[in-house]
Design a protein around this motif. Structure first.
Motif, PDB file in Angstrom:
ATOM      1  N   ASP A   3     -20.599  -5.720   6.500  1.00 38.35           N
ATOM      2  CA  ASP A   3     -19.894  -4.451   6.357  1.00 38.35           C
ATOM      3  C   ASP A   3     -19.619  -3.788   7.700  1.00 38.35           C
ATOM      4  O   ASP A   3     -19.362  -2.588   7.768  1.00 38.35           O
ATOM      5  CB  ASP A   3     -20.715  -3.495   5.476  1.00 38.35           C
ATOM      6  CG  ASP A   3     -20.959  -4.062   4.088  1.00 38.35           C
ATOM      7  OD1 ASP A   3     -20.021  -4.635   3.516  1.00 38.35           O
ATOM      8  OD2 ASP A   3     -22.088  -3.939   3.582  1.00 38.35           O
ATOM      9  N   ALA A   9     -15.777  -7.113  11.842  1.00 36.84           N
ATOM     10  CA  ALA A   9     -14.510  -7.378  11.156  1.00 36.84           C
ATOM     11  C   ALA A   9     -13.357  -7.422  12.150  1.00 36.84           C
ATOM     12  O   ALA A   9     -12.462  -8.270  12.047  1.00 36.84           O
ATOM     13  CB  ALA A   9     -14.257  -6.312  10.096  1.00 36.84           C
ATOM     14  N   PHE A  59     -13.720  -3.312   4.888  1.00 40.43           N
ATOM     15  CA  PHE A  59     -12.938  -4.023   3.872  1.00 40.43           C
ATOM     16  C   PHE A  59     -11.454  -4.000   4.213  1.00 40.43           C
ATOM     17  O   PHE A  59     -10.760  -5.019   4.100  1.00 40.43           O
ATOM     18  CB  PHE A  59     -13.155  -3.392   2.492  1.00 40.43           C
ATOM     19  CG  PHE A  59     -12.200  -3.907   1.448  1.00 40.43           C
ATOM     20  CD1 PHE A  59     -12.421  -5.123   0.822  1.00 40.43           C
ATOM     21  CD2 PHE A  59     -11.048  -3.187   1.123  1.00 40.43           C
ATOM     22  CE1 PHE A  59     -11.527  -5.614  -0.117  1.00 40.43           C
ATOM     23  CE2 PHE A  59     -10.152  -3.670   0.189  1.00 40.43           C
ATOM     24  CZ  PHE A  59     -10.389  -4.881  -0.430  1.00 40.43           C
ATOM     25  N   MET A  60     -10.945  -2.854   4.635  1.00 40.64           N
ATOM     26  CA  MET A  60      -9.523  -2.738   4.977  1.00 40.64           C
ATOM     27  C   MET A  60      -9.150  -3.684   6.114  1.00 40.64           C
ATOM     28  O   MET A  60      -8.093  -4.320   6.095  1.00 40.64           O
ATOM     29  CB  MET A  60      -9.194  -1.296   5.360  1.00 40.64           C
ATOM     30  CG  MET A  60      -9.265  -0.312   4.201  1.00 40.64           C
ATOM     31  SD  MET A  60      -9.118   1.405   4.757  1.00 40.64           S
ATOM     32  CE  MET A  60      -7.473   1.403   5.459  1.00 40.64           C
ATOM     33  N   LYS A 120     -10.970 -10.761  12.652  1.00 45.25           N
ATOM     34  CA  LYS A 120      -9.551 -10.689  12.316  1.00 45.25           C
ATOM     35  C   LYS A 120      -8.647 -10.513  13.534  1.00 45.25           C
ATOM     36  O   LYS A 120      -7.423 -10.428  13.392  1.00 45.25           O
ATOM     37  CB  LYS A 120      -9.311  -9.533  11.337  1.00 45.25           C
ATOM     38  CG  LYS A 120     -10.132  -9.615  10.057  1.00 45.25           C
ATOM     39  CD  LYS A 120      -9.823 -10.864   9.251  1.00 45.25           C
ATOM     40  CE  LYS A 120      -8.454 -10.809   8.608  1.00 45.25           C
ATOM     41  NZ  LYS A 120      -8.229 -11.958   7.690  1.00 45.25           N
ATOM     42  N   TYR A 157       1.214   0.678   2.085  1.00 39.29           N
ATOM     43  CA  TYR A 157       1.352  -0.657   1.501  1.00 39.29           C
ATOM     44  C   TYR A 157       2.780  -0.900   1.015  1.00 39.29           C
ATOM     45  O   TYR A 157       3.311  -2.005   1.163  1.00 39.29           O
ATOM     46  CB  TYR A 157       0.369  -0.835   0.345  1.00 39.29           C
ATOM     47  CG  TYR A 157      -1.076  -0.796   0.763  1.00 39.29           C
ATOM     48  CD1 TYR A 157      -1.470  -1.236   2.025  1.00 39.29           C
ATOM     49  CD2 TYR A 157      -2.060  -0.307  -0.089  1.00 39.29           C
ATOM     50  CE1 TYR A 157      -2.792  -1.201   2.415  1.00 39.29           C
ATOM     51  CE2 TYR A 157      -3.392  -0.271   0.296  1.00 39.29           C
ATOM     52  CZ  TYR A 157      -3.749  -0.714   1.550  1.00 39.29           C
ATOM     53  OH  TYR A 157      -5.065  -0.675   1.937  1.00 39.29           O
ATOM     54  N   ASN A 196     -10.881  -6.494   7.057  1.00 39.58           N
ATOM     55  CA  ASN A 196     -11.036  -7.878   6.587  1.00 39.58           C
ATOM     56  C   ASN A 196      -9.898  -8.305   5.669  1.00 39.58           C
ATOM     57  O   ASN A 196      -9.531  -9.489   5.623  1.00 39.58           O
ATOM     58  CB  ASN A 196     -12.376  -8.041   5.860  1.00 39.58           C
ATOM     59  CG  ASN A 196     -13.548  -8.176   6.821  1.00 39.58           C
ATOM     60  OD1 ASN A 196     -13.456  -8.858   7.835  1.00 39.58           O
ATOM     61  ND2 ASN A 196     -14.660  -7.521   6.504  1.00 39.58           N
ATOM     62  N   ALA A 197      -9.330  -7.348   4.934  1.00 37.26           N
ATOM     63  CA  ALA A 197      -8.243  -7.651   4.005  1.00 37.26           C
ATOM     64  C   ALA A 197      -6.884  -7.706   4.695  1.00 37.26           C
ATOM     65  O   ALA A 197      -5.867  -7.972   4.039  1.00 37.26           O
ATOM     66  CB  ALA A 197      -8.215  -6.620   2.876  1.00 37.26           C
ATOM     67  N   GLY A 198      -6.856  -7.455   6.013  1.00 40.07           N
ATOM     68  CA  GLY A 198      -5.602  -7.545   6.745  1.00 40.07           C
ATOM     69  C   GLY A 198      -4.718  -6.321   6.657  1.00 40.07           C
ATOM     70  O   GLY A 198      -3.514  -6.381   6.949  1.00 40.07           O
ATOM     71  N   HIS A 199      -5.296  -5.168   6.275  1.00 42.31           N
ATOM     72  CA  HIS A 199      -4.500  -3.954   6.121  1.00 42.31           C
ATOM     73  C   HIS A 199      -4.448  -3.110   7.398  1.00 42.31           C
ATOM     74  O   HIS A 199      -3.789  -2.063   7.398  1.00 42.31           O
ATOM     75  CB  HIS A 199      -5.080  -3.090   4.990  1.00 42.31           C
ATOM     76  CG  HIS A 199      -5.081  -3.767   3.654  1.00 42.31           C
ATOM     77  ND1 HIS A 199      -4.007  -4.495   3.195  1.00 42.31           N
ATOM     78  CD2 HIS A 199      -6.019  -3.829   2.674  1.00 42.31           C
ATOM     79  CE1 HIS A 199      -4.286  -4.979   1.996  1.00 42.31           C
ATOM     80  NE2 HIS A 199      -5.493  -4.597   1.653  1.00 42.31           N
TER      81      HIS A 199
END
Length: 258
Positions: free
Chosen positions: A204, A209, A92-93, A213, A57, A95-98
């Motif tokens: 999930d 996802a 989650f990673m 994305k 990050y 979906n969060a764009g990571h």
């Protein structure tokens, strides 16, 4: 850093003493993640993973501020990890764009879809394989997957193959192939838009996802799992379905060089 000698072998040890939370002195469960590096065993591995993600990050943020080349992140994992509760972390990673791309085994992607169609259950490492087989249960360590889940997966996945096969037949012979990433993208779209089978949750799902994305999912060993079995049997009665993993190899190389 401490140095220890055993015979003529020199062992280097980082000076991190083992220590857990002292609840009687006011430390709480909220303090545990920050202390994980010094707790030993798998807790220290968790701390290493957190440190890796922080570096990722930080480098992405630094590159963004400098207006330089984007730092890409490829998430790679094995199938047992998505069979466990880490699946929700991965989704989650994404979906969060990571995450910019996913690489996994066949099981790492089909087990994700299977968990949308039926529950994976917590069992025990000591359960006997013969008894599980008689109860129509499959094991992944101490996790249990009912046979019915794979039946539901076949009902979901074979129509995806049929749809792509028809598209192959409609193209020129030279272009009439499909890569695993396209199959997985189409499976993600089907999960999100029209699963055709009962789905209890896609919130999930790693595959869903990735579709939402626009993150490509690569599977070099696509045939090494239930998806490969279905592709094989599909081709017995429906000749000509061609899956070309080399196209994905070129896609991945282009992604990493961009």
């Amino acid at each position: 850093q401490f140095l220890y000698f055993i015979g003529v072998e020199r062992i280097s040890v980082m000076p991190v003493p083992v220590r857990g939370p002292a609840f009687e002195r006011g430390e709480t469960l909220c303090d545990v993640p920050a202390m994980a590096a010094g707790m030993g065993l798998q807790a220290s591995v968790f701390a290493e993973a957190e440190a890796v993600m922080r570096r990722v990050y930080d480098r992405r943020a630094e590159a963004s501020r400098a207006g330089g080349r984007k730092v890409g992140v490829v998430l790679a994992y094995t199938s047992n990890m998505v069979s466990s509760g880490l699946r929700e972390v991965f989704a989650f990673m994404i979906n969060a764009g990571h995450v910019d791309a996913v690489i996994s085994t066949a099981g790492g992607l089909e087990e994700d879809i299977i968990k949308c169609l039926g529950h994976t259950l917590v069992g025990d490492f000591t359960l006997q394989g013969k008894a599980l087989r008689q109860a129509s249960l499959n094991r992944v360590g101490n996790l249990l997957i009912p046979n019915d889940n794979y039946v539901h997966f076949e009902d979901f996945f074979v129509p995806v193959l049929k749809e792509l096969h028809l598209e192959q037949c409609a193209t020129q012979c030279a272009a009439g192939t499909t890569e695993p990433s396209t199959i997985l993208h189409r499976a993600g779209r089907k999960l999100v838009e029209a699963p055709g089978v009962p789905v209890h949750s896609i919130d999930d799902s790693v595959t869903a996802a990735c579709y939402r994305k626009g993150v490509p999912a690569f599977c070099p060993a696509f045939t090494d799992g239930s998806m490969g079995d279905m592709l094989f049997f599909y081709n017995i009665n429906n000749k000509g379905m061609v899956v070309d993993p080399m196209s994905d190899e070129r896609k991945l190389r282009a992604l990493m060089s961009s």
